[in-house]
Design a protein around this motif. Structure first.
Motif, PDB file in Angstrom:
ATOM      1  N   GLY A   1     -58.934 -13.739 -26.276  1.00 44.52           N
ATOM      2  CA  GLY A   1     -57.596 -13.858 -25.725  1.00 44.52           C
ATOM      3  C   GLY A   1     -56.588 -13.961 -26.858  1.00 44.52           C
ATOM      4  O   GLY A   1     -56.947 -13.947 -28.038  1.00 44.52           O
ATOM      5  N   ALA A   2     -55.317 -14.077 -26.505  1.00 47.20           N
ATOM      6  CA  ALA A   2     -54.244 -14.141 -27.503  1.00 47.20           C
ATOM      7  C   ALA A   2     -53.561 -15.494 -27.447  1.00 47.20           C
ATOM      8  O   ALA A   2     -53.097 -15.914 -26.382  1.00 47.20           O
ATOM      9  CB  ALA A   2     -53.229 -13.033 -27.260  1.00 47.20           C
TER      10      ALA A   2
ATOM     11  N   TYR B   1     -52.833  -6.502 -24.724  1.00 50.75           N
ATOM     12  CA  TYR B   1     -53.102  -7.734 -23.978  1.00 50.75           C
ATOM     13  C   TYR B   1     -52.231  -7.803 -22.732  1.00 50.75           C
ATOM     14  O   TYR B   1     -51.059  -7.404 -22.745  1.00 50.75           O
ATOM     15  CB  TYR B   1     -52.836  -8.961 -24.860  1.00 50.75           C
ATOM     16  N   ARG B   2     -52.797  -8.315 -21.665  1.00 50.65           N
ATOM     17  CA  ARG B   2     -52.053  -8.592 -20.446  1.00 50.65           C
ATOM     18  C   ARG B   2     -51.614 -10.055 -20.451  1.00 50.65           C
ATOM     19  O   ARG B   2     -52.187 -10.881 -21.144  1.00 50.65           O
ATOM     20  CB  ARG B   2     -52.917  -8.307 -19.210  1.00 50.65           C
ATOM     21  N   GLY B   3     -50.581 -10.331 -19.662  1.00 52.32           N
ATOM     22  CA  GLY B   3     -50.061 -11.694 -19.623  1.00 52.32           C
ATOM     23  C   GLY B   3     -51.121 -12.722 -19.307  1.00 52.32           C
ATOM     24  O   GLY B   3     -51.115 -13.837 -19.847  1.00 52.32           O
ATOM     25  N   ALA B   4     -52.071 -12.377 -18.432  1.00 49.08           N
ATOM     26  CA  ALA B   4     -53.113 -13.312 -18.026  1.00 49.08           C
ATOM     27  C   ALA B   4     -54.062 -13.663 -19.160  1.00 49.08           C
ATOM     28  O   ALA B   4     -54.806 -14.647 -19.068  1.00 49.08           O
ATOM     29  CB  ALA B   4     -53.903 -12.729 -16.862  1.00 49.08           C
TER      30      ALA B   4
ATOM     31  N   THR C   1     -44.609  -9.778 -28.121  1.00 52.38           N
ATOM     32  CA  THR C   1     -44.476  -8.324 -28.218  1.00 52.38           C
ATOM     33  C   THR C   1     -45.678  -7.717 -28.926  1.00 52.38           C
ATOM     34  O   THR C   1     -46.213  -6.681 -28.512  1.00 52.38           O
ATOM     35  CB  THR C   1     -43.183  -7.957 -28.966  1.00 52.38           C
ATOM     36  N   ALA C   2     -46.141  -8.374 -29.998  1.00 50.93           N
ATOM     37  CA  ALA C   2     -47.308  -7.870 -30.729  1.00 50.93           C
ATOM     38  C   ALA C   2     -48.548  -7.859 -29.839  1.00 50.93           C
ATOM     39  O   ALA C   2     -49.336  -6.905 -29.870  1.00 50.93           O
ATOM     40  CB  ALA C   2     -47.551  -8.724 -31.971  1.00 50.93           C
ATOM     41  N   ALA C   3     -48.721  -8.900 -29.040  1.00 52.56           N
ATOM     42  CA  ALA C   3     -49.890  -8.963 -28.158  1.00 52.56           C
ATOM     43  C   ALA C   3     -49.821  -7.883 -27.086  1.00 52.56           C
ATOM     44  O   ALA C   3     -50.822  -7.209 -26.798  1.00 52.56           O
ATOM     45  CB  ALA C   3     -49.989 -10.347 -27.515  1.00 52.56           C
ATOM     46  N   LEU C   4     -48.659  -7.699 -26.495  1.00 55.96           N
ATOM     47  CA  LEU C   4     -48.514  -6.664 -25.468  1.00 55.96           C
ATOM     48  C   LEU C   4     -48.723  -5.277 -26.069  1.00 55.96           C
ATOM     49  O   LEU C   4     -49.356  -4.413 -25.452  1.00 55.96           O
ATOM     50  CB  LEU C   4     -47.131  -6.770 -24.820  1.00 55.96           C
TER      51      LEU C   4
END
Length: 411
Positions: A65-66, A82-85, A75-78
């Motif tokens: 996960g992040a 990565y999804r919000g969940a 922003t980097a994770a998206l």
């Protein structure tokens, strides 16, 4: 000539080279060291490069996960897929606008550092018509390890003091828009050895069980933090943790014996262990000079490129790889400095270096964590280093961060 040096000939220096195969190997090693029930959050602060983050997410069975602490990291994770969940939003200074941006992108899990932090998250959640899970970050009154970078046991901006939780519990569990889903403890960073790490995790799990009793609600999530070590800017291998799985299982069996029936999910966090060994920094020697009996090797990479904290008096234990063809033992004592107009641009004072000349390349190993984005990147306005990600010896991406001034109305 090494691959990093070949790439430097193409893309110039300063140059970071990230080996994505090493990232995948580190992810497998960490999951192998943990009980099967554990999840892992990747701490984006270590290196938010999108190819690195994608590699840590790519295994469905063992995806990280992040763990993020800003809208920039969001922003980097998206961007990395990565999804919000899959995201845990942490940090002691979350603003209303940041919380709103995260919730707007589907983030539903926050680590909160105080009652007021919890209320801020809750007020935004209510305005968005959602309920979010909150982990109480706890600042334990006691700690186990006495070495490494301590993150608990003292007055701190991080976490709710453990001795106040029982009194605060009625207010913590009644904030609209939130539900207390568990606890988040992060007692130390970069443990000196496996015994220290195990002792700290045992203590953390014991504290977490006490927190659950004090708060009075069954936890669904427990984040026990990290502390996994990795050499930084010096040669060395990723450490192994052969005893960790059994020790963590035993500690959880004592303090959370019904965790599987209750659906408790347990997580660790890691940054440097996962990505520290994937990176090399290649720099060019710009000049070699002597001053009053001391030698200075001046590079085109300094604290604006790597290890910016050295400019605040925390010198790095930097080591550089000897150039090809150098005689064994052909070294000298010199200071390794960068190109900036400040005496603080010092990577190493009077350290053992290969005999270097203008135009030589030097390579700093184990530079995959806390590199570009942990440096004083904008100081003096020099260009950021190029970053090249490779897999199987082949280039996957070439990029460089750019900074520019935005004019007009800025919010």
């Amino acid at each position: 000539m090494s691959l990093a040096e070949e790439l430097a000939a193409v893309y110039g220096t300063p140059l970071y080279v990230y080996d994505l195969d090493e990232v995948a190997a580190a992810r497998r090693a960490l999951f192998d060291a943990l009980p099967e029930e554990f999840g892992v959050f990747y701490a984006f602060k270590a290196n938010p490069h999108p190819e690195i983050a994608r590699t840590l997410r790519e295994d469905d069975a063992r995806a990280c996960g992040a763990e993020i602490s800003s809208t920039g990291e969001l922003t980097a994770a998206l961007t990395a897929g990565y999804r919000g969940a899959e995201i845990l939003y942490t940090g002691p200074g979350k603003t209303t606008a940041e919380v709103a941006a995260a919730i707007g992108q589907g983030v539903r899990k926050f680590s909160v550092e105080s009652l007021s932090d919890l209320r801020r998250v809750g007020s935004v959640a209510v305005g968005r018509g959602v309920v979010v899970d909150c982990l109480l970050r706890v600042n334990s009154a006691s700690a186990s390890a006495t070495t490494s970078i301590r993150m608990t046991g003292t007055p701190s901006q991080f976490g709710i003091d453990s001795e106040t939780l029982a009194e605060l519990a009625p207010r913590l569990t009644s904030v609209p828009g939130t539900r207390i889903a568990g606890a988040h403890l992060f007692p130390l960073s970069n443990a000196k050895d496996e015994e220290s790490l195990i002792a700290e995790f045992r203590h953390t799990i014991e504290v977490a069980a006490r927190v659950q009793r004090d708060v009075g609600c069954a936890f669904r999530f427990l984040d026990i933090g990290g502390g996994f070590a990795m050499p930084y800017a010096v040669p060395g291998e990723r450490p192994g943790y052969g005893k960790l799985r059994a020790e963590l299982t035993a500690a959880l069996d004592v303090h959370f014996p019904d965790r599987r029936a209750n659906g408790l999910r347990v997580f660790c966090e890691s940054g440097r262990y996962l990505v520290g060994g994937c990176g090399e920094l290649v720099a060019s020697v710009v000049n070699v000079k002597e001053s009053r009996g001391r030698k200075f090797v001046i590079l085109d990479a300094g604290i604006n490129t790597f290890g910016g904290m050295s400019g605040l008096g925390r010198l790095l234990p930097v080591a550089v790889r000897p150039r090809e063809g150098a005689e064994p033992g052909d070294t000298e004592s010199a200071s390794l400095v960068g190109p900036l107009c400040t005496p603080g641009d010092l990577l190493g004072r009077e350290i053992s270096l290969p005999r270097l000349a203008s135009g030589d390349l030097v390579t700093i190993p184990n530079a995959g964590a806390y590199g570009v984005t942990a440096s004083l990147l904008m100081f003096l306005g020099r260009p950021a280093p190029t970053e090249v990600a490779v897999r199987g010896g082949e280039v996957v991406s070439v990029s460089r961060l750019e900074h520019h001034r935005v004019h007009g109305e800025v919010r």
